[in-house]
Design an enzyme around this catalytic site. Structure first.
Site, PDB file in Angstrom:
ATOM      1  N   SER A 299      26.247  38.887  34.786  1.00 51.06           N
ATOM      2  CA  SER A 299      25.218  38.590  35.793  1.00 51.06           C
ATOM      3  C   SER A 299      25.797  38.350  37.184  1.00 51.06           C
ATOM      4  O   SER A 299      26.317  39.267  37.801  1.00 51.06           O
ATOM      5  CB  SER A 299      24.402  37.369  35.345  1.00 51.06           C
ATOM      6  OG  SER A 299      23.265  37.760  34.662  1.00 51.06           O
ATOM      7  N   ASP A 310      33.428  47.214  45.597  1.00 56.82           N
ATOM      8  CA  ASP A 310      32.817  48.291  46.382  1.00 56.82           C
ATOM      9  C   ASP A 310      33.202  48.216  47.853  1.00 56.82           C
ATOM     10  O   ASP A 310      33.343  49.243  48.526  1.00 56.82           O
ATOM     11  CB  ASP A 310      31.289  48.253  46.247  1.00 56.82           C
ATOM     12  CG  ASP A 310      30.808  48.901  44.954  1.00 56.82           C
ATOM     13  OD1 ASP A 310      31.669  49.372  44.177  1.00 56.82           O
ATOM     14  OD2 ASP A 310      29.580  48.916  44.718  1.00 56.82           O
ATOM     15  N   LYS A 324      25.259  42.785  32.283  1.00 65.41           N
ATOM     16  CA  LYS A 324      23.918  42.184  32.351  1.00 65.41           C
ATOM     17  C   LYS A 324      23.450  42.210  33.795  1.00 65.41           C
ATOM     18  O   LYS A 324      23.856  41.402  34.603  1.00 65.41           O
ATOM     19  CB  LYS A 324      23.958  40.750  31.821  1.00 65.41           C
ATOM     20  CG  LYS A 324      22.679  39.947  32.069  1.00 65.41           C
ATOM     21  CD  LYS A 324      21.503  40.509  31.291  1.00 65.41           C
ATOM     22  CE  LYS A 324      20.277  39.605  31.396  1.00 65.41           C
ATOM     23  NZ  LYS A 324      19.713  39.512  32.728  1.00 65.41           N
TER      24      LYS A 324
END
Length: 439
Positions: A299, A310, A324
């Site tokens: 999460s 990224d 998740k």
């Protein structure tokens, strides 16, 4: 301007809170959630459903009421949508409210559904489950004598929650073990200290975030500011962190990234679409970073690690995360009943999803100790130190001073500690290289 909302990453958890968003606004707009089918088609489908209900009520071998039939129908429908959606009866809804607001005894684990099996996402540091030996990735087969097959997450959480001091046996399947293991745990009050900070080699800041509670970003910022002058690199440890509050995940990334998207939330409705962006005003440091992740990182942990990856802001070390990345809300349908529904998924800055995929590390390192070859002819530093201390103790007035020197500094990670954690040792080596390159 940063778009923030206080929302939780929906996870069933055997801790002091479940991390679910209770909402009535979406229920009020339920007319927008139905498929855009023709009225005729909808009426035909509803007629078919009513007919089946009537047939079962009349001919089923067991006497069953219409209320019981509807509960079973709703339960089956919700469970077949996805692993995290389900129907909450009056009893289930009451239990959920207690779990999200009350104090109770628990185990200290976060669980989720993975490949249809009730799986331990992670044990929380220092809790009964952690001390008993439960591990990330363990599949729970039985809770005491009850099988978890076809059991919902909420049902499992309810069974594991209980009176402080009461024992529970959890039967698990663990990768690498030939047969199921029975773990005996005594329930306790779960208190979580989310942020732990230590230093390595005087110039590397080690930040362990165990879960994302309401003060994580502020606590981390405080520690960075305190040691900013001497910090040349940061290791952020998110291993076995099951997640928590979305706004804390966003704010934590914002401490290290000064522009661009952090995470976006996309659902079926336009109102569910949100994008959270970084602000240069919140950024505290640009020193080299390594983030530690594993299968227990889920999460919010996946949002933080994936966003930093990224943005090429950090090197990720460890193992693939849990996967998740969906948002659940609890929608009341009566005063006593509700449904828990998945309404959106999270996407990282690059556009990739977390759900069922997770975040892959840049450098994959399995857990374990650093293997070293002993030199049998070398004098051990510890032996020499002990000998010298014994000699010094013979000198009057020096004994107490020596004892003081022997005290362990809990704020420092030593080289001996690093040999017991190969993933952390790899992170330290990478930080050293990055500092050299940057310098």
């Amino acid at each position: 301007m940063k778009n923030k909302k206080f929302i939780t990453l929906g996870f069933a958890s055997v801790t002091l809170s479940l991390g679910l968003l209770f909402s009535s606004n979406l229920f009020a707009e339920s007319s927008k959630l139905v498929p855009k089918e023709s009225e005729t088609s909808r009426l035909q489908s509803l007629a078919k459903f009513t007919k089946v209900i009537g047939i079962v009520e009349q001919y089923n071998v067991d006497d069953i009421t219409i209320e019981e039939l509807m509960d079973k129908a709703l339960d089956g429908m919700m469970q077949n949508l996805d692993a995290h959606s389900n129907y909450l009866t009056k009893k289930d809804y009451k239990k959920l409210k207690v779990q999200t607001s009350g104090e109770f005894g628990g185990l200290g684990i976060t669980v989720g559904m993975k490949d249809g099996a009730l799986t331990v996402i992670s044990p929380i540091d220092g809790t009964p489950a952690d001390k008993a030996g439960l591990q990330s990735g363990d599949i729970i087969l039985k809770i005491d004598e009850k099988s978890t097959i076809s059991m919902t997450i909420d049902e499992a959480v309810s069974l594991m929650r209980g009176k402080v001091g009461d024992p529970i046996d959890v039967t698990i399947v663990r990768k690498g073990e030939m047969k199921p293991l029975v773990i005996h745990i005594v329930r306790g009050i779960i208190t979580i200290e989310s942020v732990h900070v230590k230093t390595i080699n005087d110039d590397t800041l080690y930040i362990r975030v165990a879960s994302f509670d309401q003060k994580v970003a502020a606590d981390v910022a405080k520690e960075i500011k305190k040691r900013k002058a001497t910090t040349k690199g940061i290791i952020l440890d998110l291993r076995n962190n099951p997640g928590g509050l979305l706004d804390q995940a966003v704010d934590l990334v914002d401490l290290f990234v000064d522009k661009g998207d952090i995470v976006s939330q996309k659902g079926r409705q336009e109102s569910d679409a949100k994008t959270f962006t970084a602000s240069s005003r919140a950024t505290l440091t640009k020193v080299p970073m390594v983030v530690l992740i594993n299968g227990g990182s889920a999460s919010a942990s996946e949002i933080v690690s994936g966003a930093l990856q990224d943005h090429k802001r950090a090197v990720l070390v460890g193992e693939n995360t849990f996967g998740k990345g969906s948002v659940q809300v609890v929608l009341p349908i009566t005063n006593d009943e509700a449904i828990k529904l998945t309404i959106a998924r999270y996407y990282l800055p690059s556009g990739r999803t977390i759900q069922a995929v997770g975040v892959k590390p840049d450098i994959e390192v399995a857990p374990g100790e650093v293997k070293t070859r002993k030199n049998e002819f070398a004098i051990k530093e510890s032996d020499l130190k002990q000998h010298l201390e014994e000699e010094l103790e013979k000198v009057d007035g020096k004994k107490d001073e020596i004892k003081e020197d022997k005290k362990e500094n809990k704020d420092i990670i030593t080289s001996e500690m690093l040999t017991k954690d190969i993933q952390l040792k790899e992170a330290v080596d990478i930080i050293k290289a990055l500092v050299i390159i940057k310098g």
